[in-house]
Design an enzyme around this catalytic site. Structure first.
Site, PDB file in Angstrom:
ATOM      1  N   LYS A 156      38.965  55.165   4.401  1.00 25.37           N
ATOM      2  CA  LYS A 156      38.396  54.254   3.397  1.00 25.37           C
ATOM      3  C   LYS A 156      36.933  53.968   3.717  1.00 25.37           C
ATOM      4  O   LYS A 156      36.531  53.952   4.877  1.00 25.37           O
ATOM      5  CB  LYS A 156      39.232  52.979   3.268  1.00 25.37           C
ATOM      6  CG  LYS A 156      38.945  51.903   4.250  1.00 25.37           C
ATOM      7  CD  LYS A 156      39.642  50.592   3.891  1.00 25.37           C
ATOM      8  CE  LYS A 156      39.017  49.534   4.806  1.00 25.37           C
ATOM      9  NZ  LYS A 156      38.972  48.202   4.318  1.00 25.37           N
ATOM     10  N   LYS A 185      32.250  49.378   6.441  1.00 28.69           N
ATOM     11  CA  LYS A 185      30.989  49.129   7.139  1.00 28.69           C
ATOM     12  C   LYS A 185      31.031  49.698   8.551  1.00 28.69           C
ATOM     13  O   LYS A 185      29.996  49.945   9.145  1.00 28.69           O
ATOM     14  CB  LYS A 185      30.666  47.634   7.172  1.00 28.69           C
ATOM     15  CG  LYS A 185      31.722  46.791   7.854  1.00 28.69           C
ATOM     16  CD  LYS A 185      31.313  45.326   7.918  1.00 28.69           C
ATOM     17  CE  LYS A 185      32.473  44.463   8.395  1.00 28.69           C
ATOM     18  NZ  LYS A 185      33.284  43.977   7.283  1.00 28.69           N
ATOM     19  N   LYS A 221      41.829  45.490  17.611  1.00 30.65           N
ATOM     20  CA  LYS A 221      40.454  45.114  17.953  1.00 30.65           C
ATOM     21  C   LYS A 221      40.327  44.770  19.433  1.00 30.65           C
ATOM     22  O   LYS A 221      39.340  45.136  20.078  1.00 30.65           O
ATOM     23  CB  LYS A 221      39.983  43.929  17.096  1.00 30.65           C
ATOM     24  CG  LYS A 221      39.729  44.325  15.646  1.00 30.65           C
ATOM     25  CD  LYS A 221      39.104  43.212  14.835  1.00 30.65           C
ATOM     26  CE  LYS A 221      38.881  43.669  13.398  1.00 30.65           C
ATOM     27  NZ  LYS A 221      38.492  42.573  12.505  1.00 30.65           N
TER      28      LYS A 221
HETATM   29  P1  ADP Z   1      35.228  46.718   5.744  1.00 31.22           P
HETATM   30  O1  ADP Z   1      36.408  47.639   5.728  1.00 31.22           O
HETATM   31  O2  ADP Z   1      33.965  47.361   5.358  1.00 31.22           O
HETATM   32  O3  ADP Z   1      35.163  45.969   7.057  1.00 31.22           O
HETATM   33  P2  ADP Z   1      36.330  44.279   4.774  1.00 31.22           P
HETATM   34  O4  ADP Z   1      37.534  44.518   5.585  1.00 31.22           O
HETATM   35  O5  ADP Z   1      35.373  43.228   5.226  1.00 31.22           O
HETATM   36  O6  ADP Z   1      35.527  45.635   4.616  1.00 31.22           O
HETATM   37  O7  ADP Z   1      36.801  44.007   3.283  1.00 31.22           O
HETATM   38  C1  ADP Z   1      36.323  43.002   2.433  1.00 31.22           C
HETATM   39  C2  ADP Z   1      37.014  43.180   1.086  1.00 31.22           C
HETATM   40  O8  ADP Z   1      36.656  44.438   0.490  1.00 31.22           O
HETATM   41  C3  ADP Z   1      38.539  43.192   1.151  1.00 31.22           C
HETATM   42  O9  ADP Z   1      39.028  42.541  -0.012  1.00 31.22           O
HETATM   43  C4  ADP Z   1      38.901  44.648   1.135  1.00 31.22           C
HETATM   44  O10 ADP Z   1      40.191  44.879   0.607  1.00 31.22           O
HETATM   45  C5  ADP Z   1      37.820  45.224   0.231  1.00 31.22           C
HETATM   46  N1  ADP Z   1      37.514  46.609   0.620  1.00 31.22           N
HETATM   47  C6  ADP Z   1      36.928  46.980   1.790  1.00 31.22           C
HETATM   48  N2  ADP Z   1      36.755  48.322   1.832  1.00 31.22           N
HETATM   49  C7  ADP Z   1      37.251  48.809   0.657  1.00 31.22           C
HETATM   50  C8  ADP Z   1      37.362  50.129   0.097  1.00 31.22           C
HETATM   51  N3  ADP Z   1      36.921  51.191   0.758  1.00 31.22           N
HETATM   52  N4  ADP Z   1      37.909  50.265  -1.126  1.00 31.22           N
HETATM   53  C9  ADP Z   1      38.354  49.183  -1.812  1.00 31.22           C
HETATM   54  N5  ADP Z   1      38.283  47.922  -1.338  1.00 31.22           N
HETATM   55  C10 ADP Z   1      37.730  47.722  -0.117  1.00 31.22           C
HETATM   56 NA    NA Z   2      37.830  45.627   7.809  1.00 35.26          NA
END
Ligand code: ADP
Ligand code: NA
Length: 331
Positions: free
Chosen positions: A198, A201, A114
């Site tokens: 994956k 957001k 980051k």
């Molecule tokens: P992002 O990747 O959108 O920033 P976060 O890192 O804030 O999401 O993840 C919040 C929670 O959601 C964590 O527990 C993460 O493991 C789960 N999570 C995020 N994206 C996925 C995904 N594509 N598939 C399954 N679980 C996810």
């Molecule tokens: Na993330």
């Protein structure tokens, strides 16, 4: 003996959570409530590391809490609260900052990635000590188990190191050393347009994302235009057929139907049929989910009462740990 304590949280960094958050985290949180002593937090202090607009942050914090509730987090059985409502998080983070090595924090790969993107002037000290605040979140509640995805594994290792350091400095049992809670059954959801990445957001294009608060018509359209492949066969094969496999994963997770039974049902049928049916399944899930979210958002007094009750219960536990640690540190 009492049930194992679980702690987990998400940052209020978007207006809506996405389907990956729901299927990868929230459904698991809801299931864990049955036989664990669960604490679920909206980690708004963490969100400050990306300098959000104050009004936007305040709104997203409430929306995130409403989505936890709509997914089935039960504030009677679990503690649901907002991190900044319990000042002990910031206070314990300072104590932990003072026992964390600069080099140790500098080895966190998420920070390295980051900060590389943000540059030295765009990177805050808050972003640097983010994993230390996360350690405080966990240690404050004598947490036994932390559900973590791959991307948080290194941060949990740091938490464990800090816990062991406290115990060796101040005596065994000063804090509980948490373990990772690994769930095999959790679905990993991929981007609809780029099905090897994956769902996130921070996706390159919104068309790859299914947000829980999106207009169901938009979601249906995104599913119908999901990237698949040039074959015709509907088969679960994440390596050779990531797009189709992702659609099957979502279908299976939302209906509790097995992958083989879906493969059998779509044997000899086209991708168009699968997408059309999946769009209906997703819309059938989203519509009542969104009604529940708006029910909470349209009734601020109830949401406030839930969150202040949660903060009160969290505060009682957190103050106990904080007082113990202030004493050990000589404060
Ligand atoms: P992002 O990747 O959108 O920033 P976060 O890192 O804030 O999401 O993840 C919040 C929670 O959601 C964590 O527990 C993460 O493991 C789960 N999570 C995020 N994206 C996925 C995904 N594509 N598939 C399954 N679980 C996810
Ligand atoms: Na993330």
């Amino acid at each position: 003996t009492s049930a194992a304590r679980i702690f987990s949280g998400m940052q209020p960094t978007s207006d809506s959570l996405h389907l990956g958050n729901h299927l990868g985290a929230l459904t698991q949180w809801v299931a864990l409530q049955d036989d664990h002593d669960a604490i679920y937090c909206v980690v708004d202090l963490h969100a400050l590391t990306v300098a959000p607009d104050p009004a936007v942050l305040r709104d997203r914090t409430r929306r995130t809490a409403a989505q936890y509730l709509a997914a089935g987090v039960d504030p009677q059985r679990s503690i649901l609260f907002v991190q900044s409502h319990v000042s002990a998080h910031a206070e314990l983070a300072w104590l932990l900052n003072c026992i964390t090595g600069f080099g140790e924090a500098g080895r966190m790969t998420q920070f390295k990635d980051k900060s590389l993107k943000l540059g030295a002037e765009g990177t805050t000290v808050g972003l640097f000590t983010y994993p230390v605040l996360m350690a405080a979140d966990i240690l404050l509640y004598d947490t036994d188990l932390v559900p973590v995805g791959e991307d948080q594994r290194q941060h949990l290792e740091l938490t464990r190191d800090l816990a062991q350091r406290l115990n060796s400095r101040f005596g065994a049992g000063t804090v509980v050393v948490p373990d990772a809670h690994i769930v095999k059954a959790t679905a990993k959801i991929f981007d609809l347009q780029e099905p090897t990445a994956k769902m996130s957001k921070s996706a390159a294009s919104p068309n790859g994302l299914i947000e829980l608060l999106d207009d169901p018509k938009v979601v249906a359209r995104r599913i119908r235009s999901a990237v698949t492949d040039t074959e015709r066969e509907i088969r679960y094969d994440p390596v050779a057929k990531p797009g189709v496999s992702n659609l099957l994963t979502i279908y299976s997770a939302l209906t509790d139907r097995s992958l083989p039974s879906l493969e059998a049902e779509y044997d000899g049928r086209g991708y168009g049929d699968l997408k059309k049916d999946l769009a209906e399944v997703v819309v059938a899930f989203l519509t009542p989910f969104q009604e529940r979210v708006h029910g909470y958002l349209d009734d601020p007094a109830t949401l406030d009462a839930v969150l202040s009750d949660g903060a009160e219960r969290a505060e009682a536990l957190a103050q106990d740990t904080l007082a113990r640690l202030y004493d050990r540190f000589g404060l």
